[in-house]
Design an enzyme around this catalytic site. Structure first.
Site, short mmCIF file in Angstrom:
data_model
loop_
_atom_site.label_atom_id
_atom_site.label_comp_id
_atom_site.label_asym_id
_atom_site.label_seq_id
_atom_site.Cartn_x
_atom_site.Cartn_y
_atom_site.Cartn_z
N GLU A 1 -11.75 4.55 6.76
CA GLU A 1 -11.14 3.19 6.95
C GLU A 1 -10.57 2.87 8.39
O GLU A 1 -10.96 1.86 8.88
CB GLU A 1 -10.54 3.00 5.73
CG GLU A 1 -10.18 1.58 5.56
CD GLU A 1 -9.15 1.08 4.61
OE1 GLU A 1 -8.86 -0.03 4.61
OE2 GLU A 1 -8.75 2.00 4.10
N ARG A 2 -9.82 3.90 8.81
CA ARG A 2 -9.09 3.36 9.90
C ARG A 2 -10.18 3.75 11.14
O ARG A 2 -9.79 3.01 12.12
CB ARG A 2 -7.95 4.55 10.18
CG ARG A 2 -6.75 4.41 9.00
CD ARG A 2 -5.75 5.46 9.28
NE ARG A 2 -4.77 5.10 8.19
CZ ARG A 2 -4.25 6.05 7.39
NH1 ARG A 2 -4.74 7.16 7.18
NH2 ARG A 2 -3.26 5.62 6.39
N ILE B 1 -7.31 -6.99 -3.34
CA ILE B 1 -8.76 -5.88 -3.37
C ILE B 1 -9.94 -6.77 -2.89
O ILE B 1 -10.36 -7.66 -3.38
CB ILE B 1 -8.63 -5.69 -4.85
CG1 ILE B 1 -7.61 -5.09 -5.54
CG2 ILE B 1 -9.96 -4.77 -5.16
CD1 ILE B 1 -6.94 -3.88 -4.47
N ARG C 1 -15.27 -23.18 34.70
CA ARG C 1 -14.19 -23.92 35.23
C ARG C 1 -14.28 -23.84 36.91
O ARG C 1 -13.67 -24.27 37.51
CB ARG C 1 -12.82 -23.44 34.90
CG ARG C 1 -12.45 -23.74 33.43
CD ARG C 1 -12.51 -25.14 33.00
NE ARG C 1 -12.01 -25.48 31.90
CZ ARG C 1 -13.07 -25.33 30.67
NH1 ARG C 1 -14.18 -24.99 30.85
NH2 ARG C 1 -12.61 -25.46 29.49
N SER D 1 0.84 -1.24 0.06
CA SER D 1 -0.07 -0.12 0.30
C SER D 1 0.93 1.26 0.04
O SER D 1 0.48 2.27 0.52
CB SER D 1 -0.97 0.11 1.31
OG SER D 1 -1.99 -1.00 1.21
#
Length: 269
Positions: free
Chosen positions: A243-244, A159, A269, A134
């Protein structure tokens, strides 16, 4: 600690996404991963929730507003549902929508945005290349002016949505080396000179189709350029911000899922 940015509308949106994922996605994630795809109807169902409509005008099928907190909430819920591959499979289009909304002609937007935002058609951002990951400033794919067309040559890889998308936002070099020589183009999948091959059985996220794209004297009209020539680098960088945000929120959701699972295991448990 109460989130100071939370309000009734954002809370309702998060709850809607969470209920949808619990009913329509979580029971099938393993099955879809093994199949290597999600049903296309899921794209449309998620489109109906509004997840693809942020930042898109209503006349093009969008919500008519943007809200980073709602975006983050949707991404976080997908992460918490342990549905990363599903989110990638349907959400790959989200990082290609903004350049189309911001820079495409009115005719292009009228034609394709309602289809993409609704989930009826797919779109992808094509930046990463075999030669440099990138490293956007050093893209090798070229776009040469030829009359009223540009001719693209090169390749893109890894992609997201690449095998099923109908439209691609492609970064290519129109000028000199470096970040000032990069432009963006809108390339339909039926353009002569365009082809693609699938990248199958990756390390994970099998339900998300991934492809290598090839441009072999791929001719697109001059009007296919998104924005001004040579301004693609900044457009890509600005586009990466959301996007981030989404990826960060998704990781928060995944962390919460891991915490919930570890607590449940400890109690057994």
């Amino acid at each position: 600690m109460e989130n100071p940015f939370e309000n009734e509308e954002r809370r309702a949106f998060r709850d809607t996404v969470r209920r949808f994922l619990e009913a329509k996605v979580m029971p099938f994630t393993d099955e879809w991963d093994e199949a290597g795809e999600v049903p296309w109807a899921l794209h449309e169902q998620i489109g109906a929730l509004g997840l693809f409509g942020f930042g898109v005008e209503e006349e093009y099928g969008g919500l008519g507003f943007d809200d980073c907190f709602m975006r983050a909430a949707g991404s976080e819920e997908f992460g918490r549902a342990a549905a990363g591959s599903v989110f990638a499979a349907v959400g790959g289009r989200t990082i290609s929508i903004a350049p189309i909304q911001l820079f495409a002609s009115k005719e292009w937007k009228q034609k394709i945005l309602p289809e993409i935002v609704s989930g009826r058609r797919g779109s992808s951002l094509a930046i990463t290349e075999p030669s440099g990951g990138s490293d956007v400033a050093n893209l090798k794919t070229t776009a040469k002016r030829d009359g009223n067309h540009y001719v693209l040559n090169g390749a893109k890889t890894f992609i997201t949505g690449g095998m099923k998308s109908d439209y691609f936002v492609v970064g290519a070099r129109t000028g000199r080396s470096g970040l000032r020589g990069i432009s963006l183009f809108l390339v339909p999948c039926d353009t002569p000179g365009f082809s693609r091959t699938a990248i199958e059985r990756k390390m994970g996220w099998w339900a998300s189709d991934t492809a290598t794209l090839y441009f072999d004297n791929c001719r697109v009209p001059f009007e296919s350029m998104l924005g001004d020539e040579g301004q693609g680098f900044m457009a890509i960088m600005n586009n990466f911000n959301m996007e981030r945000l989404g990826m960060t929120a998704q990781m928060v959701g995944m962390s919460k899922h891991c915490l919930d699972e570890s607590i449940a295991w400890a109690k057994e448990r």
